[in-house]
Design an enzyme around this catalytic site. Structure first.
Site, short mmCIF file in Angstrom:
data_model
loop_
_atom_site.label_atom_id
_atom_site.label_comp_id
_atom_site.label_asym_id
_atom_site.label_seq_id
_atom_site.Cartn_x
_atom_site.Cartn_y
_atom_site.Cartn_z
N ASP A 9 -3.27 -5.20 3.89
CA ASP A 9 -3.59 -5.86 5.49
C ASP A 9 -3.64 -7.40 5.18
O ASP A 9 -3.09 -8.20 6.27
CB ASP A 9 -5.28 -5.95 5.79
CG ASP A 9 -5.85 -4.57 5.61
OD1 ASP A 9 -5.02 -4.23 6.17
OD2 ASP A 9 -7.17 -4.34 5.55
N HIS A 10 -3.58 -7.93 4.00
CA HIS A 10 -3.56 -9.59 3.77
C HIS A 10 -2.27 -10.19 4.32
O HIS A 10 -1.52 -11.42 3.69
CB HIS A 10 -4.02 -10.22 3.06
CG HIS A 10 -5.20 -9.88 3.10
ND1 HIS A 10 -6.12 -10.28 3.93
CD2 HIS A 10 -6.83 -9.13 2.00
CE1 HIS A 10 -7.37 -10.65 4.09
NE2 HIS A 10 -7.63 -9.32 2.46
N ARG B 128 1.40 -18.08 10.60
CA ARG B 128 2.60 -18.83 11.31
C ARG B 128 2.83 -18.41 12.66
O ARG B 128 3.02 -19.06 13.86
CB ARG B 128 3.47 -18.76 10.63
CG ARG B 128 4.34 -19.44 11.18
CD ARG B 128 4.45 -20.98 11.40
NE ARG B 128 4.20 -22.54 10.47
CZ ARG B 128 4.46 -22.64 9.66
NH1 ARG B 128 6.19 -22.31 10.02
NH2 ARG B 128 4.46 -23.07 8.87
N GLU C 68 -8.02 2.07 7.86
CA GLU C 68 -9.55 1.75 7.43
C GLU C 68 -9.05 1.50 8.81
O GLU C 68 -9.30 1.10 9.43
CB GLU C 68 -9.44 1.09 6.87
CG GLU C 68 -9.25 0.78 5.78
CD GLU C 68 -9.74 -0.28 4.79
OE1 GLU C 68 -9.95 -1.18 4.89
OE2 GLU C 68 -9.83 -0.66 3.41
N THR D 78 -24.70 -1.68 5.75
CA THR D 78 -26.03 -2.32 4.53
C THR D 78 -25.92 -3.54 3.92
O THR D 78 -25.03 -4.32 4.21
CB THR D 78 -25.79 -1.04 3.55
OG1 THR D 78 -24.40 -1.19 2.97
CG2 THR D 78 -25.99 0.26 4.42
N GLU E 175 -15.73 5.98 -0.58
CA GLU E 175 -15.19 5.19 -1.54
C GLU E 175 -15.99 4.30 -1.29
O GLU E 175 -16.92 3.42 -0.57
CB GLU E 175 -13.99 4.47 -0.61
CG GLU E 175 -13.31 2.86 -1.09
CD GLU E 175 -12.57 2.69 -0.22
OE1 GLU E 175 -11.89 2.86 0.58
OE2 GLU E 175 -12.41 0.80 -0.69
N1 PXP Z 1 -11.17 -0.91 0.99
C1 PXP Z 1 -11.91 -1.37 1.84
C2 PXP Z 1 -13.48 0.25 2.88
C3 PXP Z 1 -11.74 -2.39 2.66
O1 PXP Z 1 -12.50 -2.95 3.71
C4 PXP Z 1 -11.47 -3.43 1.79
C5 PXP Z 1 -10.85 -4.61 2.49
O2 PXP Z 1 -11.17 -5.74 2.37
C6 PXP Z 1 -10.56 -3.75 0.19
C7 PXP Z 1 -10.78 -1.62 -0.28
C8 PXP Z 1 -9.56 -3.67 0.01
O3 PXP Z 1 -10.46 -4.81 -1.16
P1 PXP Z 1 -9.36 -6.32 -1.53
O4 PXP Z 1 -8.47 -6.74 -0.33
O5 PXP Z 1 -10.60 -7.32 -1.99
O6 PXP Z 1 -8.81 -5.71 -3.08
#
Ligand code: PXP
Length: 245
Positions: free
Chosen positions: A10-11, A19, A78, A108, A159
């Site tokens: 994601d990041h 940008r 997700e 939660t 998870e």
């Molecule tokens: N698991 C879930 C359900 C997430 O939403 C995320 C991202 O926030 C992650 C794992 C990964 O977390 P991180 O980027 O802190 O490694």
């Protein structure tokens, strides 16, 4: 069985959006989430995790289709339980879906999906996703009742939210909760995964939790990639500038 790595990219999209949010299809739009997924695969990731949020702050809808098409690794999508995201899941058909909170009311205390309060909604979402051939995980806090309710929804996996563990100055109490939760989840027949805030420093402690199948890690690996890749990236630009007359 060895522990699997679900690489959350994601990041990588966060960086691109910083940008190119208004020009996502520009040839200049970088970094590429597809290249990132392929590099993660080459590095040994077992699956690719992506989260399309309601506000589209990082991953865009087109990203998840492109990555699935190009990468060849199992995809873990997700998603918050909204019709929009359920529809995305049905179109994408990822191997796995992890249900996460989308709004404040679904969260939660520590940030997992409140599967006790939302039992009916979660159970229905689980069964619809499974009906489409998607295995389902629930992102929950390490709370005994939440694990029991997660099992009752019919989800195959949980998870465990490791955020409180990752943020604790002394993680021993959080470790106890995670260990008890993993044992309970395993005892209920659930596959037990873990994620959020896992990094290169806290990993070795977390590995003491039993019955883990997969870790989902994003931010720390993306951050490290920026650092370890900086020297080469700068050197390539310096090289390119050498032809200046
Ligand atoms: N698991 C879930 C359900 C997430 O939403 C995320 C991202 O926030 C992650 C794992 C990964 O977390 P991180 O980027 O802190 O490694």
């Amino acid at each position: 069985m060895s522990l699997l790595l679900g690489m959350n990219i994601d990041h990588v999209a966060t960086l691109r959006q910083a940008r190119y949010a208004l020009l996502p299809d520009s040839p200049n739009a970088e970094p590429s989430v597809v290249e990132a997924a392929l590099e993660a695969k080459a590095g040994g990731a077992d699956s690719i995790t992506m989260h399309v949020r309601g506000d589209r702050r990082h991953m865009q809808d087109a990203d998840v289709f492109r990555v699935k098409e190009a990468c060849g690794l199992p995809i873990n999508l997700e998603l918050g339980i909204t019709e929009e995201m359920m529809d995305l899941a049905f179109r994408l058909k990822p191997e796995f879906a992890c249900l996460v909170p989308e709004t404040r009311e679904e969260v939660t205390t520590e940030g997992g999906l409140d599967v006790v309060a939302l039992f009916g909604t979660v159970r229905e979402a689980v069964s619809r996703l499974q009906g489409a051939g998607i295995r389902v995980s629930l992102f929950i806090d390490p709370i005994p009742e939440h694990i029991d309710e997660a099992a009752r929804t019919g989800a195959e996996m949980i998870e465990l939210h490791t955020g409180a563990f990752a943020n604790a100055e002394d993680p021993s109490a959080e470790m106890e909760r995670l260990i008890a939760a993993a044992e309970r989840g395993h005892g209920r027949g659930l596959q037990v995964n873990a994620g959020h805030g896992i990094n290169y420093r806290n990993l070795s402690e977390l590995l003491k939790v039993p019955y883990l199948t997969e870790l989902n890690i994003g931010h720390s690996i993306v951050s490290r990639a920026v650092t370890v890749g900086m020297r080469q990236a700068v050197a390539e630009m310096v090289e390119g500038m050498k032809s200046y007359a």
